[in-house]
Design a protein around this motif. Sequence first.
Motif, short mmCIF file in Angstrom:
data_model
loop_
_atom_site.label_atom_id
_atom_site.label_comp_id
_atom_site.label_asym_id
_atom_site.label_seq_id
_atom_site.Cartn_x
_atom_site.Cartn_y
_atom_site.Cartn_z
N GLU A 213 2.19 13.73 -10.38
CA GLU A 213 2.91 14.97 -10.68
C GLU A 213 3.48 14.85 -11.88
O GLU A 213 3.61 15.99 -12.71
CB GLU A 213 4.03 15.10 -9.54
N ARG A 214 3.84 13.63 -12.27
CA ARG A 214 4.53 13.48 -13.73
C ARG A 214 3.26 13.93 -14.88
O ARG A 214 3.32 14.65 -15.92
CB ARG A 214 4.78 11.93 -14.12
N GLU B 185 0.60 2.02 -16.53
CA GLU B 185 0.50 0.67 -16.38
C GLU B 185 1.49 0.15 -15.71
O GLU B 185 2.58 0.62 -15.29
CB GLU B 185 0.84 -0.04 -17.85
N ILE B 186 1.21 -1.03 -14.76
CA ILE B 186 2.19 -1.81 -13.77
C ILE B 186 2.41 -3.22 -14.36
O ILE B 186 1.63 -3.75 -14.61
CB ILE B 186 1.36 -2.09 -12.56
N ASP B 187 3.92 -3.33 -14.74
CA ASP B 187 4.19 -4.53 -15.36
C ASP B 187 5.87 -4.52 -15.12
O ASP B 187 6.40 -4.01 -15.08
CB ASP B 187 4.00 -4.22 -16.80
N ASP C 201 1.41 6.22 -7.07
CA ASP C 201 0.10 7.11 -7.41
C ASP C 201 0.55 8.56 -7.31
O ASP C 201 0.43 9.38 -8.39
CB ASP C 201 -0.99 6.82 -6.69
N GLU C 202 1.22 8.97 -6.20
CA GLU C 202 1.77 10.59 -6.16
C GLU C 202 2.67 10.81 -7.38
O GLU C 202 2.68 11.86 -7.71
CB GLU C 202 2.20 10.56 -4.67
N ALA D 192 0.67 -1.24 -0.13
CA ALA D 192 -0.08 0.00 -0.04
C ALA D 192 0.81 1.33 -0.03
O ALA D 192 0.47 2.21 -0.75
CB ALA D 192 -0.77 0.01 1.24
N SER D 193 1.74 1.31 0.88
CA SER D 193 2.78 2.37 0.84
C SER D 193 3.58 2.67 -0.57
O SER D 193 3.81 3.73 -1.28
CB SER D 193 4.11 2.10 1.89
N TYR D 194 3.83 1.60 -1.36
CA TYR D 194 4.49 1.50 -2.70
C TYR D 194 3.63 2.04 -3.45
O TYR D 194 3.94 3.08 -4.40
CB TYR D 194 5.14 0.15 -3.02
#
Length: 148
Positions: A72-73, A93-95, A67-68, A60-62
């Motif tokens: 910003e990006r 995407e997360i991969d 997300d933050e 969850a921290s990661y």
Amino acid sequence: MYQNILIATDGSELADRGLEHGMKLAHALGAKVTVLSVTEPLDDRARHAASLAGVEDPTASYDASVDEMMKERFADIQRRATEKKVPVELAHEIDRHPAEAIVRFAEEAKCDLIVMSSHGRRGIRRFVIGSQTAEVVTTTTIPVLVVR
């Protein structure tokens, strides 16, 4: 010529050159841009180390940190696209395999050009460091513009 340009970025200074070049090209061609960032999921060793260090919920921290970072990006990219009058869609995407995610996403989104940056390393340096750009170039049938 190109109507739907995918620009892949990891947020680095080098990737920023590809982003800038891709947006200028899109503006000149009247093309739409999709900007894709691919992040890797938290790996098991990092999760375990964070747990040992007392992090209550490492995943969850990661995820919150990613997300933050993406907010910003993407805010910066949206601002730049608006200034250049380039229509842009933003995707994340997360991969575990960024190059595979880029190729898959480009195909699914029917992109007709992929823009990426590369250091242009050769030989053992490329092998040791790895190159997502080189992998994309060798695995896709979509034209790839490599910015150095």
